[in-house]
Design a protein around this motif. Sequence first.
Motif, PDB file in Angstrom:
ATOM      1  N   MET A   1       0.824  -1.192   0.000  1.00 31.90           N
ATOM      2  CA  MET A   1       0.000   0.000   0.000  1.00 31.90           C
ATOM      3  C   MET A   1       0.863   1.247   0.000  1.00 31.90           C
ATOM      4  SD  MET A   1      -3.174  -0.249   2.475  1.00 31.90           S
ATOM      5  CE  MET A   1      -4.662  -0.335   1.586  1.00 31.90           C
ATOM      6  N   GLY A   2       0.364   2.309  -0.587  1.00 27.26           N
ATOM      7  CA  GLY A   2       1.085   3.577  -0.631  1.00 27.26           C
ATOM      8  C   GLY A   2       1.012   4.304   0.692  1.00 27.26           C
ATOM      9  N   GLU A   3       1.783   5.346   0.798  1.00 27.94           N
ATOM     10  CA  GLU A   3       1.768   6.170   2.003  1.00 27.94           C
ATOM     11  C   GLU A   3       0.472   6.957   2.085  1.00 27.94           C
ATOM     12  OE1 GLU A   3       5.207   8.607   2.719  1.00 27.94           O
ATOM     13  OE2 GLU A   3       6.427   7.268   1.491  1.00 27.94           O
ATOM     14  N   SER A   4      -0.009   7.148   3.286  1.00 28.76           N
ATOM     15  CA  SER A   4      -1.200   7.964   3.449  1.00 28.76           C
ATOM     16  C   SER A   4      -0.783   9.429   3.568  1.00 28.76           C
ATOM     17  CB  SER A   4      -1.987   7.538   4.690  1.00 28.76           C
ATOM     18  OG  SER A   4      -1.214   7.734   5.846  1.00 28.76           O
ATOM     19  N   LEU A   5      -1.637  10.273   3.091  1.00 28.31           N
ATOM     20  CA  LEU A   5      -1.393  11.709   3.134  1.00 28.31           C
ATOM     21  C   LEU A   5      -1.814  12.247   4.490  1.00 28.31           C
ATOM     22  CD1 LEU A   5      -0.702  14.351   1.624  1.00 28.31           C
ATOM     23  CD2 LEU A   5      -3.107  14.456   0.974  1.00 28.31           C
ATOM     24  N   ARG A   6      -0.934  13.001   5.113  1.00 19.30           N
ATOM     25  CA  ARG A   6      -1.277  13.681   6.367  1.00 19.30           C
ATOM     26  C   ARG A   6      -1.529  15.143   6.028  1.00 19.30           C
ATOM     27  NH1 ARG A   6       3.608  12.242  10.207  1.00 19.30           N
ATOM     28  NH2 ARG A   6       4.200  14.121   9.123  1.00 19.30           N
ATOM     29  N   ALA A   7      -2.564  15.672   6.624  1.00 18.40           N
ATOM     30  CA  ALA A   7      -2.878  17.081   6.387  1.00 18.40           C
ATOM     31  C   ALA A   7      -3.392  17.694   7.677  1.00 18.40           C
ATOM     32  CB  ALA A   7      -3.921  17.228   5.275  1.00 18.40           C
ATOM     33  N   VAL A   8      -3.209  18.983   7.777  1.00 17.31           N
ATOM     34  CA  VAL A   8      -3.732  19.741   8.909  1.00 17.31           C
ATOM     35  C   VAL A   8      -4.345  21.017   8.341  1.00 17.31           C
ATOM     36  CG1 VAL A   8      -1.543  20.921   9.366  1.00 17.31           C
ATOM     37  CG2 VAL A   8      -3.193  20.678  11.204  1.00 17.31           C
ATOM     38  N   GLY A   9      -5.409  21.479   8.964  1.00 21.45           N
ATOM     39  CA  GLY A   9      -6.038  22.681   8.443  1.00 21.45           C
ATOM     40  C   GLY A   9      -6.730  23.479   9.531  1.00 21.45           C
ATOM     41  N   TRP A  10      -7.002  24.723   9.205  1.00 24.01           N
ATOM     42  CA  TRP A  10      -7.646  25.654  10.114  1.00 24.01           C
ATOM     43  C   TRP A  10      -8.626  26.509   9.312  1.00 24.01           C
ATOM     44  CZ3 TRP A  10      -2.380  25.409   9.184  1.00 24.01           C
ATOM     45  CH2 TRP A  10      -1.620  24.736  10.147  1.00 24.01           C
ATOM     46  N   ALA A  11      -9.683  26.966   9.976  1.00 23.89           N
ATOM     47  CA  ALA A  11     -10.672  27.819   9.307  1.00 23.89           C
ATOM     48  C   ALA A  11     -11.081  28.946  10.248  1.00 23.89           C
ATOM     49  CB  ALA A  11     -11.888  27.002   8.898  1.00 23.89           C
ATOM     50  N   ARG A  12     -11.365  30.091   9.648  1.00 27.96           N
ATOM     51  CA  ARG A  12     -11.770  31.269  10.430  1.00 27.96           C
ATOM     52  C   ARG A  12     -12.751  32.083   9.606  1.00 27.96           C
ATOM     53  NH1 ARG A  12      -9.487  35.099  14.492  1.00 27.96           N
ATOM     54  NH2 ARG A  12     -11.313  36.395  14.838  1.00 27.96           N
ATOM     55  N   SER A  13     -13.833  32.510  10.229  1.00 28.74           N
ATOM     56  CA  SER A  13     -14.783  33.414   9.599  1.00 28.74           C
ATOM     57  C   SER A  13     -14.411  34.842   9.979  1.00 28.74           C
ATOM     58  CB  SER A  13     -16.201  33.088  10.069  1.00 28.74           C
ATOM     59  OG  SER A  13     -17.118  33.951   9.452  1.00 28.74           O
ATOM     60  N   HIS A  30      -1.067  30.169  13.241  1.00 26.94           N
ATOM     61  CA  HIS A  30      -1.133  28.794  12.741  1.00 26.94           C
ATOM     62  C   HIS A  30       0.106  28.435  11.917  1.00 26.94           C
ATOM     63  CE1 HIS A  30      -4.953  27.897  14.449  1.00 26.94           C
ATOM     64  NE2 HIS A  30      -5.445  29.020  13.970  1.00 26.94           N
ATOM     65  N   LEU A  31       0.625  29.387  11.184  1.00 30.50           N
ATOM     66  CA  LEU A  31       1.864  29.122  10.435  1.00 30.50           C
ATOM     67  C   LEU A  31       3.001  28.741  11.381  1.00 30.50           C
ATOM     68  CD1 LEU A  31       1.778  31.972   7.800  1.00 30.50           C
ATOM     69  CD2 LEU A  31       1.737  29.527   7.320  1.00 30.50           C
ATOM     70  N   GLU A  32       3.052  29.383  12.535  1.00 37.25           N
ATOM     71  CA  GLU A  32       4.125  29.111  13.494  1.00 37.25           C
ATOM     72  C   GLU A  32       4.091  27.687  14.031  1.00 37.25           C
ATOM     73  OE1 GLU A  32       3.693  32.311  16.305  1.00 37.25           O
ATOM     74  OE2 GLU A  32       4.760  33.722  14.994  1.00 37.25           O
ATOM     75  N   THR A  33       2.987  26.984  13.861  1.00 34.06           N
ATOM     76  CA  THR A  33       2.910  25.592  14.317  1.00 34.06           C
ATOM     77  C   THR A  33       3.482  24.622  13.287  1.00 34.06           C
ATOM     78  OG1 THR A  33       0.698  25.116  13.407  1.00 34.06           O
ATOM     79  CG2 THR A  33       0.813  26.127  15.620  1.00 34.06           C
ATOM     80  N   MET A  70      -6.874  27.584   5.804  1.00 34.03           N
ATOM     81  CA  MET A  70      -5.488  27.250   5.470  1.00 34.03           C
ATOM     82  C   MET A  70      -5.312  25.754   5.703  1.00 34.03           C
ATOM     83  SD  MET A  70      -3.138  30.454   6.822  1.00 34.03           S
ATOM     84  CE  MET A  70      -2.735  29.582   8.299  1.00 34.03           C
ATOM     85  N   THR A  71      -4.700  25.087   4.725  1.00 28.30           N
ATOM     86  CA  THR A  71      -4.465  23.653   4.817  1.00 28.30           C
ATOM     87  C   THR A  71      -3.042  23.349   4.399  1.00 28.30           C
ATOM     88  OG1 THR A  71      -6.755  23.312   4.115  1.00 28.30           O
ATOM     89  CG2 THR A  71      -5.321  21.389   4.105  1.00 28.30           C
ATOM     90  N   TRP A  72      -2.338  22.566   5.227  1.00 26.68           N
ATOM     91  CA  TRP A  72      -0.982  22.103   4.905  1.00 26.68           C
ATOM     92  C   TRP A  72      -1.075  20.611   4.651  1.00 26.68           C
ATOM     93  CZ3 TRP A  72       3.518  22.660   3.048  1.00 26.68           C
ATOM     94  CH2 TRP A  72       4.566  21.808   3.363  1.00 26.68           C
ATOM     95  N   ASP A  73      -0.677  20.175   3.451  1.00 25.04           N
ATOM     96  CA  ASP A  73      -0.776  18.755   3.089  1.00 25.04           C
ATOM     97  C   ASP A  73       0.592  18.091   2.929  1.00 25.04           C
ATOM     98  OD1 ASP A  73       0.199  19.614   0.639  1.00 25.04           O
ATOM     99  OD2 ASP A  73      -1.680  19.297  -0.433  1.00 25.04           O
ATOM    100  N   GLU A  74       1.597  18.639   3.592  1.00 17.24           N
ATOM    101  CA  GLU A  74       2.982  18.164   3.567  1.00 17.24           C
ATOM    102  C   GLU A  74       3.698  18.449   2.247  1.00 17.24           C
ATOM    103  OE1 GLU A  74       3.119  14.060   4.851  1.00 17.24           O
ATOM    104  OE2 GLU A  74       3.044  14.714   6.926  1.00 17.24           O
TER     105      GLU A  74
END
Length: 139
Positions: A1-13, A30-33, A70-74
Amino acid sequence: MGESLRAVGWARSLPLHSEIRIAREWARGHLETLPWAAGASEVVDDVLLTVSELVTNAHVHADSNAQLVMTWDECCLHVAVHDSSTALPTPRPPSSDRPGGRGMFLVDALADEWETRPCNDGKMVIACFRPPVAAQEGD
């Protein structure tokens, strides 16, 4: 099996009359994390300026609240702003007769790529940023 994608995200109104500074500060926090951010200050600065431009466009040109995601998907940091206007952004040549008109030129120059997507309830403008490989290797 292939590697799974890890992602983290944040949302703000961001309500129509909220200060753009609030969007930048929220994004910076959030960027600082992200482990690569400390070694990629130019990318962080580009992201923050893009956040300012896209939220300003939603407030000023769309006369709308802005939904910032904002979403970071590696691989890429995706900065997306949704507003309630169906009018897609059209870069206008700068003019000394009126203020503005440079925002989407800035986004085009800062982001690795960007696009707009029409939605049933408005549009989304998405800009993608890839940090330098050396900064990513620090994570």
